[in-house]
Design a protein around this motif. Sequence first.
Motif, PDB file in Angstrom:
ATOM      1  N   ASN A 250       0.652  -1.284   0.082  1.00 12.18           N
ATOM      2  CA  ASN A 250       0.026   0.113  -0.036  1.00 12.18           C
ATOM      3  C   ASN A 250       0.855   1.167  -0.059  1.00 12.18           C
ATOM      4  O   ASN A 250       0.202   2.447   0.039  1.00 12.18           O
ATOM      5  N   LEU A 251       2.194   1.032   0.026  1.00 12.64           N
ATOM      6  CA  LEU A 251       3.133   2.329   0.171  1.00 12.64           C
ATOM      7  C   LEU A 251       2.843   3.182  -1.128  1.00 12.64           C
ATOM      8  O   LEU A 251       2.861   2.784  -2.383  1.00 12.64           O
ATOM      9  N   THR A 252       2.558   4.493  -0.850  1.00 13.33           N
ATOM     10  CA  THR A 252       2.294   5.324  -1.912  1.00 13.33           C
ATOM     11  C   THR A 252       3.493   6.269  -2.395  1.00 13.33           C
ATOM     12  O   THR A 252       3.656   6.743  -3.426  1.00 13.33           O
ATOM     13  N   HIS A 253       4.098   6.750  -1.240  1.00 18.25           N
ATOM     14  CA  HIS A 253       5.325   7.752  -1.546  1.00 18.25           C
ATOM     15  C   HIS A 253       6.698   7.163  -0.842  1.00 18.25           C
ATOM     16  O   HIS A 253       6.738   6.687   0.665  1.00 18.25           O
ATOM     17  N   LEU A 254       7.691   7.023  -1.385  1.00 14.88           N
ATOM     18  CA  LEU A 254       9.033   6.640  -0.977  1.00 14.88           C
ATOM     19  C   LEU A 254      10.052   7.542  -1.187  1.00 14.88           C
ATOM     20  O   LEU A 254      10.386   7.933  -2.555  1.00 14.88           O
ATOM     21  N   ARG A 255      10.558   8.301  -0.306  1.00  8.87           N
ATOM     22  CA  ARG A 255      11.461   9.646  -0.535  1.00  8.87           C
ATOM     23  C   ARG A 255      12.621   9.215   0.198  1.00  8.87           C
ATOM     24  O   ARG A 255      12.582   9.410   1.608  1.00  8.87           O
ATOM     25  N   LEU A 256      13.811   8.920  -0.213  1.00  8.65           N
ATOM     26  CA  LEU A 256      14.961   8.740   0.598  1.00  8.65           C
ATOM     27  C   LEU A 256      16.141   9.295   0.123  1.00  8.65           C
ATOM     28  O   LEU A 256      17.217   8.911  -0.305  1.00  8.65           O
ATOM     29  N   ASN A 257      15.769  10.686   0.100  1.00  6.33           N
ATOM     30  CA  ASN A 257      16.926  11.721  -0.681  1.00  6.33           C
ATOM     31  C   ASN A 257      17.897  11.872   0.262  1.00  6.33           C
ATOM     32  O   ASN A 257      17.680  11.975   1.652  1.00  6.33           O
ATOM     33  N   SER A 258      19.108  12.173  -0.123  1.00  7.22           N
ATOM     34  CA  SER A 258      20.261  12.655   0.841  1.00  7.22           C
ATOM     35  C   SER A 258      20.470  11.823   1.916  1.00  7.22           C
ATOM     36  O   SER A 258      20.860  12.287   3.055  1.00  7.22           O
ATOM     37  N   ASN A 259      20.835  10.435   1.600  1.00 11.23           N
ATOM     38  CA  ASN A 259      20.997   9.417   3.046  1.00 11.23           C
ATOM     39  C   ASN A 259      22.086   8.654   2.560  1.00 11.23           C
ATOM     40  O   ASN A 259      22.441   7.932   3.509  1.00 11.23           O
ATOM     41  N   GLN A 260      23.133   9.056   1.620  1.00 13.33           N
ATOM     42  CA  GLN A 260      24.280   8.314   1.369  1.00 13.33           C
ATOM     43  C   GLN A 260      24.251   6.907   0.971  1.00 13.33           C
ATOM     44  O   GLN A 260      25.005   5.987   1.314  1.00 13.33           O
ATOM     45  N   LEU A 261      22.984   6.438   0.471  1.00  9.65           N
ATOM     46  CA  LEU A 261      22.702   4.987  -0.035  1.00  9.65           C
ATOM     47  C   LEU A 261      23.449   4.862  -0.932  1.00  9.65           C
ATOM     48  O   LEU A 261      23.941   5.689  -1.986  1.00  9.65           O
ATOM     49  N   SER A 262      24.010   3.517  -0.938  1.00  4.89           N
ATOM     50  CA  SER A 262      24.804   3.190  -2.121  1.00  4.89           C
ATOM     51  C   SER A 262      24.510   1.636  -2.600  1.00  4.89           C
ATOM     52  O   SER A 262      23.726   1.275  -2.068  1.00  4.89           O
ATOM     53  N   GLY A 263      24.933   1.407  -3.726  1.00  4.38           N
ATOM     54  CA  GLY A 263      24.870   0.068  -4.438  1.00  4.38           C
ATOM     55  C   GLY A 263      23.444   0.170  -5.380  1.00  4.38           C
ATOM     56  O   GLY A 263      23.236   1.302  -5.660  1.00  4.38           O
ATOM     57  N   PRO A 264      23.160  -0.862  -5.870  1.00  2.96           N
ATOM     58  CA  PRO A 264      22.131  -0.631  -6.901  1.00  2.96           C
ATOM     59  C   PRO A 264      20.708  -0.415  -6.336  1.00  2.96           C
ATOM     60  O   PRO A 264      20.492  -0.671  -5.247  1.00  2.96           O
ATOM     61  N   ILE A 265      19.947   0.044  -7.390  1.00  7.07           N
ATOM     62  CA  ILE A 265      18.601   0.268  -6.944  1.00  7.07           C
ATOM     63  C   ILE A 265      17.885  -1.214  -7.003  1.00  7.07           C
ATOM     64  O   ILE A 265      17.969  -1.764  -8.022  1.00  7.07           O
ATOM     65  N   PRO A 266      17.231  -1.737  -6.028  1.00  8.19           N
ATOM     66  CA  PRO A 266      16.590  -3.007  -5.863  1.00  8.19           C
ATOM     67  C   PRO A 266      15.374  -3.242  -7.118  1.00  8.19           C
ATOM     68  O   PRO A 266      14.634  -2.358  -6.990  1.00  8.19           O
ATOM     69  N   PRO A 267      15.496  -4.284  -7.759  1.00 12.59           N
ATOM     70  CA  PRO A 267      14.361  -4.216  -8.846  1.00 12.59           C
ATOM     71  C   PRO A 267      13.052  -4.398  -8.394  1.00 12.59           C
ATOM     72  O   PRO A 267      12.247  -4.520  -8.939  1.00 12.59           O
ATOM     73  N   GLU A 268      13.196  -4.967  -7.086  1.00 18.90           N
ATOM     74  CA  GLU A 268      11.937  -5.556  -6.516  1.00 18.90           C
ATOM     75  C   GLU A 268      11.012  -4.180  -6.201  1.00 18.90           C
ATOM     76  O   GLU A 268       9.758  -4.299  -6.012  1.00 18.90           O
ATOM     77  N   LEU A 269      11.781  -2.911  -6.343  1.00 20.76           N
ATOM     78  CA  LEU A 269      10.938  -1.780  -6.173  1.00 20.76           C
ATOM     79  C   LEU A 269       9.717  -1.777  -7.249  1.00 20.76           C
ATOM     80  O   LEU A 269       8.593  -1.054  -6.855  1.00 20.76           O
ATOM     81  N   GLY A 270      10.203  -2.476  -8.342  1.00 22.32           N
ATOM     82  CA  GLY A 270       9.027  -2.473  -9.352  1.00 22.32           C
ATOM     83  C   GLY A 270       7.588  -3.442  -9.087  1.00 22.32           C
ATOM     84  O   GLY A 270       6.664  -3.382  -9.636  1.00 22.32           O
ATOM     85  N   ASN A 271       7.713  -3.963  -7.591  1.00 27.33           N
ATOM     86  CA  ASN A 271       6.635  -4.660  -7.282  1.00 27.33           C
ATOM     87  C   ASN A 271       5.452  -3.832  -6.160  1.00 27.33           C
ATOM     88  O   ASN A 271       4.690  -4.086  -5.907  1.00 27.33           O
ATOM     89  N   LEU A 272       6.004  -2.444  -6.197  1.00 23.36           N
ATOM     90  CA  LEU A 272       5.215  -1.601  -5.295  1.00 23.36           C
ATOM     91  C   LEU A 272       4.380  -0.700  -6.128  1.00 23.36           C
ATOM     92  O   LEU A 272       4.525   0.449  -6.393  1.00 23.36           O
ATOM     93  N   THR A 273       3.102  -1.354  -6.571  1.00 24.81           N
ATOM     94  CA  THR A 273       2.262  -1.045  -7.630  1.00 24.81           C
ATOM     95  C   THR A 273       1.554   0.233  -7.200  1.00 24.81           C
ATOM     96  O   THR A 273       0.878   0.845  -8.019  1.00 24.81           O
ATOM     97  N   ASN A 274       1.491   0.587  -5.975  1.00 28.53           N
ATOM     98  CA  ASN A 274       0.633   1.453  -5.816  1.00 28.53           C
ATOM     99  C   ASN A 274       1.402   3.044  -5.566  1.00 28.53           C
ATOM    100  O   ASN A 274       0.991   4.112  -5.036  1.00 28.53           O
ATOM    101  N   LEU A 275       2.818   2.878  -5.646  1.00 30.98           N
ATOM    102  CA  LEU A 275       3.795   4.176  -5.682  1.00 30.98           C
ATOM    103  C   LEU A 275       3.262   5.199  -6.616  1.00 30.98           C
ATOM    104  O   LEU A 275       2.993   4.825  -7.647  1.00 30.98           O
ATOM    105  N   LEU A 276       3.422   6.210  -5.755  1.00 29.44           N
ATOM    106  CA  LEU A 276       3.123   7.499  -6.835  1.00 29.44           C
ATOM    107  C   LEU A 276       4.179   8.201  -6.842  1.00 29.44           C
ATOM    108  O   LEU A 276       4.177   9.015  -7.713  1.00 29.44           O
ATOM    109  N   GLU A 277       5.296   8.171  -5.966  1.00 26.98           N
ATOM    110  CA  GLU A 277       6.266   9.014  -5.846  1.00 26.98           C
ATOM    111  C   GLU A 277       7.600   8.132  -5.479  1.00 26.98           C
ATOM    112  O   GLU A 277       7.437   7.294  -4.367  1.00 26.98           O
TER     113      GLU A 277
END
Length: 167
Positions: free
Chosen positions: A1-28
């Motif tokens: 049910n997640l609609t907004h995921l904002r993880l700006n300016s957090n020093q995250l590293s590595g690849p973007i997880p392809p599993e994010l494509g399963n969060l079909t309710n995301l608006l942002e």
Amino acid sequence: NLTHLRLNSNQLSGPIPPELGNLTNLLELFFLDNQLSGPVPPELGRLSNLERLGLGENELSGGIPKELGDLSNLESLGLRNNQLSGPVPAELGDLSKLALIQLHGNQLAGSIPLLVAQLGGLNQANFSPLDCIFVPPGNTALSIPDTRDSRDADLDQDGKICFLPIG
């Protein structure tokens, strides 16, 4: 049910997880200003409700996935200041709701597809020029062909689309 995921300016590293494509309710989906690397996962093209995608200011590489052209509700696409290379996919021209496209600060090359140039011309004429940037900086190998259709896409008639000269 997640609609907004904002993880700006957090020093995250590595690849973007392809599993994010399963969060079909995301608006942002925003990962601006991190240290993410690797390709933009084509699986993000499954986020059919997505309205805003911001992946700028990272170390992403490879091409822009053509699957992003499937995001029919996308209004904002920010891929600026990464290490993306290759052509701009023609499929991005299918993003009829797109009001912001920022591709500057990459190593993209080739000819901007006409449908993308037409979107860019509309954006540049109706919105702030900062909403539509292919260059500068970077992307010095991008071009827009000097054709009648490309000139017609330049609605503000300045000889440029998203800061990129026609011809």
